[in-house]
Design a protein around this motif. Structure first.
Motif, PDB file in Angstrom:
ATOM      1  N   GLY A   1      41.878  42.246  50.975  1.00  0.00           N
ATOM      2  CA  GLY A   1      40.942  41.153  50.757  1.00  0.00           C
ATOM      3  C   GLY A   1      39.500  41.587  50.898  1.00  0.00           C
ATOM      4  O   GLY A   1      39.189  42.765  51.048  1.00  0.00           O
TER       5      GLY A   1
ATOM      6  N   VAL B   1      37.281  38.893  55.590  1.00  0.00           N
ATOM      7  CA  VAL B   1      36.662  37.579  55.509  1.00  0.00           C
ATOM      8  C   VAL B   1      37.788  36.552  55.512  1.00  0.00           C
ATOM      9  O   VAL B   1      38.756  36.676  54.759  1.00  0.00           O
ATOM     10  CB  VAL B   1      35.804  37.445  54.232  1.00  0.00           C
ATOM     11  N   LEU B   2      37.664  35.558  56.362  1.00  0.00           N
ATOM     12  CA  LEU B   2      38.700  34.533  56.485  1.00  0.00           C
ATOM     13  C   LEU B   2      38.450  33.388  55.518  1.00  0.00           C
ATOM     14  O   LEU B   2      37.301  33.083  55.175  1.00  0.00           O
ATOM     15  CB  LEU B   2      38.747  34.013  57.920  1.00  0.00           C
ATOM     16  N   ARG B   3      39.525  32.724  55.107  1.00  0.00           N
ATOM     17  CA  ARG B   3      39.413  31.577  54.204  1.00  0.00           C
ATOM     18  C   ARG B   3      38.450  30.556  54.808  1.00  0.00           C
ATOM     19  O   ARG B   3      38.526  30.239  55.989  1.00  0.00           O
ATOM     20  CB  ARG B   3      40.786  30.940  54.005  1.00  0.00           C
ATOM     21  N   GLY B   4      37.505  30.075  54.021  1.00  0.00           N
ATOM     22  CA  GLY B   4      36.553  29.070  54.458  1.00  0.00           C
ATOM     23  C   GLY B   4      35.328  29.630  55.160  1.00  0.00           C
ATOM     24  O   GLY B   4      34.380  28.895  55.430  1.00  0.00           O
ATOM     25  N   GLU B   5      35.337  30.910  55.444  1.00  0.00           N
ATOM     26  CA  GLU B   5      34.194  31.523  56.129  1.00  0.00           C
ATOM     27  C   GLU B   5      33.030  31.686  55.157  1.00  0.00           C
ATOM     28  O   GLU B   5      33.218  32.083  54.008  1.00  0.00           O
ATOM     29  CB  GLU B   5      34.615  32.889  56.676  1.00  0.00           C
ATOM     30  N   GLU B   6      31.832  31.403  55.629  1.00  0.00           N
ATOM     31  CA  GLU B   6      30.640  31.623  54.814  1.00  0.00           C
ATOM     32  C   GLU B   6      30.124  33.030  55.072  1.00  0.00           C
ATOM     33  O   GLU B   6      30.069  33.471  56.217  1.00  0.00           O
ATOM     34  CB  GLU B   6      29.570  30.596  55.157  1.00  0.00           C
TER      35      GLU B   6
END
Length: 165
Positions: free
Chosen positions: A135, A143-148
């Motif tokens: 990823g 980077v995690l899902r939803g992270e800006e």
């Protein structure tokens, strides 16, 4: 095309100003030192006697999956804007891949995601690189899902496996 030498350091450092960003002379001095230690290989390309670009092969990647897997990472492929679209990047890639595949059956590369990396993204895909499956990475972590995130710092790492001869 040849290995970076002491005589190239000033040339490359002055020409790098055309690339934008901040690439001080000390970066190329470090590259030369690392090349001498066998940690990094550096190829410089000249076109009609004029410095055109360079690429490095980092044998000790900072990216954990590459480092732990013994995967050399192609880094810092740059061709001066006024000399692009003349095959320099392709020839640098072909040469650095040959060197890397002489050391490992898997090689890696990272690429930014902003539009200015578009030509590099295309080049790497056309050369057979595919995402490594980890990823999007930011400063060495996923980077995690939803992270800006600030895309300037985000990298997608890719690998290429050699084909049996």
């Amino acid at each position: 095309m040849r290995r970076l030498s002491e005589e190239d350091v000033d040339t490359v450092s002055l020409a790098a100003r055309e690339l934008g960003g901040h690439k001080p002379r000390s970066q190329y001095e470090r590259y030369l030192s690392e090349q001498g230690q066998g940690v990094r290989g550096v190829l410089v390309a000249y076109l009609d006697g004029v410095f055109a670009g360079y690429v490095t092969l980092n044998r000790r990647s900072d990216y954990t999956p590459f480092r732990d897997g013994g995967i050399p990472e192609i880094q810092d492929l740059n061709v001066l804007p006024r000399l692009r679209r003349r095959g320099v990047a392709t020839r640098l890639m072909e040469r650095v891949e040959r060197v890397a595949f002489g050391e490992s059956n898997v090689i890696g590369i990272g690429v930014g995601l902003t539009p200015d990396y578009g030509p590099a993204q295309r080049l790497y895909v056309l050369h057979g690189f595919v995402p490594d499956g980890e990823g999007l990475m930011l400063n060495g972590r996923p980077v995690l899902r939803g992270e800006e995130v600030l895309l300037d710092d985000a990298v997608l790492y890719m690998t290429k496996v050699s084909r049996p001869v």
